[in-house]
Scaffold this motif. Sequence first.
Motif, PDB file in Angstrom:
ATOM      1  N   GLY A   1       0.709  -1.277   0.095  1.00  0.00           N
ATOM      2  CA  GLY A   1      -0.144   0.204   0.335  1.00  0.00           C
ATOM      3  C   GLY A   1       0.840   1.003  -0.046  1.00  0.00           C
TER       4      GLY A   1
ATOM      5  N   GLY B   1      -5.929   4.290   2.779  1.00  0.00           N
ATOM      6  CA  GLY B   1      -6.585   4.956   1.859  1.00  0.00           C
ATOM      7  C   GLY B   1      -7.818   5.385   2.418  1.00  0.00           C
TER       8      GLY B   1
ATOM      9  N   GLU C   1     -13.554   1.750   1.016  1.00  0.00           N
ATOM     10  CA  GLU C   1     -13.615   0.362   0.119  1.00  0.00           C
ATOM     11  C   GLU C   1     -12.251   0.324  -0.067  1.00  0.00           C
ATOM     12  N   GLN C   2     -11.173   1.295  -0.718  1.00  0.00           N
ATOM     13  CA  GLN C   2     -10.226   1.083  -0.322  1.00  0.00           C
ATOM     14  C   GLN C   2      -8.906   1.419   0.667  1.00  0.00           C
ATOM     15  N   ARG C   3      -9.298   0.984   1.755  1.00  0.00           N
ATOM     16  CA  ARG C   3      -8.056   0.904   2.692  1.00  0.00           C
ATOM     17  C   ARG C   3      -6.768   0.579   3.055  1.00  0.00           C
ATOM     18  N   ARG C   4      -6.192  -0.928   1.107  1.00  0.00           N
ATOM     19  CA  ARG C   4      -5.299  -0.879   1.274  1.00  0.00           C
ATOM     20  C   ARG C   4      -4.997  -0.677   0.284  1.00  0.00           C
ATOM     21  N   PHE C   5      -4.719   0.544  -0.497  1.00  0.00           N
ATOM     22  CA  PHE C   5      -3.851   1.777  -1.457  1.00  0.00           C
ATOM     23  C   PHE C   5      -3.094   1.131  -2.746  1.00  0.00           C
TER      24      PHE C   5
ATOM     25  N   ILE D   1      -5.475   4.563  -8.895  1.00  0.00           N
ATOM     26  CA  ILE D   1      -5.725   3.084  -8.380  1.00  0.00           C
ATOM     27  C   ILE D   1      -5.795   1.822  -9.345  1.00  0.00           C
TER      28      ILE D   1
ATOM     29  N   LEU E   1      -8.179   8.493  -6.732  1.00  0.00           N
ATOM     30  CA  LEU E   1      -8.061   9.279  -5.786  1.00  0.00           C
ATOM     31  C   LEU E   1      -7.037  10.291  -5.604  1.00  0.00           C
TER      32      LEU E   1
ATOM     33  N   TRP F   1      -9.866  12.039   1.899  1.00  0.00           N
ATOM     34  CA  TRP F   1      -9.975  11.302   0.365  1.00  0.00           C
ATOM     35  C   TRP F   1     -11.390  11.118   0.171  1.00  0.00           C
TER      36      TRP F   1
ATOM     37  N   VAL G   1     -12.591   9.920  -4.072  1.00  0.00           N
ATOM     38  CA  VAL G   1     -13.028   8.826  -5.066  1.00  0.00           C
ATOM     39  C   VAL G   1     -13.647   9.431  -6.333  1.00  0.00           C
TER      40      VAL G   1
ATOM     41  N   ASN H   1     -14.591   8.058 -10.071  1.00  0.00           N
ATOM     42  CA  ASN H   1     -14.972   7.321 -11.045  1.00  0.00           C
ATOM     43  C   ASN H   1     -15.778   7.472 -12.559  1.00  0.00           C
TER      44      ASN H   1
END
Length: 242
Positions: free
Chosen positions: A15, A29, A32-36, A53, A59, A66, A68, A70
């Motif tokens: 990450g 992160g 929904e995306q803790r492990r960036f 990502i 992001l 943060w 996001v 999309n």
Amino acid sequence: TDRAGGLWVATFQDGLFYCKDGRCEPVEGPPEQRRFLGYSLVVDTEGALWGSIGNGMVLRRQAGEWTVFNETHGLPFSFVRCVAQGAPGEIWAASSDEGLYVFRAGRFHAVPGTEAEVRCVRMSRDGVIWVGTFTRGLFRLTASRLREYPVGQENHRTQVKGLVEEPPDHFWVATDGDGLHQGSLDRLERVVRSSDLEEFTHLTAALRMSDGALYFGGAGELLRREPRSEEHTSELQSLRHL
């Protein structure tokens, strides 16, 4: 890097990290995306961190919060390979197979005219946007004109993955498949290493340091060019040691 002298680092396995004063600390992160798992990072003129990502997702981390972006914000469902700072308020995004996009006023907008398969994007000192593509070389984008510059042999165009300008009007182009090219845009020549060193062909990044030193990275290789030097040296071994 940021204004405070810190360095943001994205790793594939572990990450996102923030490094300063000799320490690197992990940074989570959004929920929904803790492990960036970031592919490309840039700090904008306001100090916010931007990172791509995955498919159709960019992001932004601003004041610890943060956001996001999309498809609902104009991005295509395509892997964003590179993000870059443009003019204040602008972020440029290079997608794998849906072309070039620019962020303005809260949304990403498609920029027509370049190849669909974009590999890198950079803004030069004079505000020109440079776009590296899969087979059509470099594009020079200004407010009024889009110009194309082929890279490589006529029968073998190559992926442009990195670009730096040093000194002014002299370009260094990193390609994935045909190594490093340098010179004026109308006459780029391939850089050939001395016979006692292994050949490099698969370069994926280029960076100019504040002191004028240049770095070119790729598959198992990191090259450094000293400021105002004609020598190209590999620092792969020293980086492995570190």
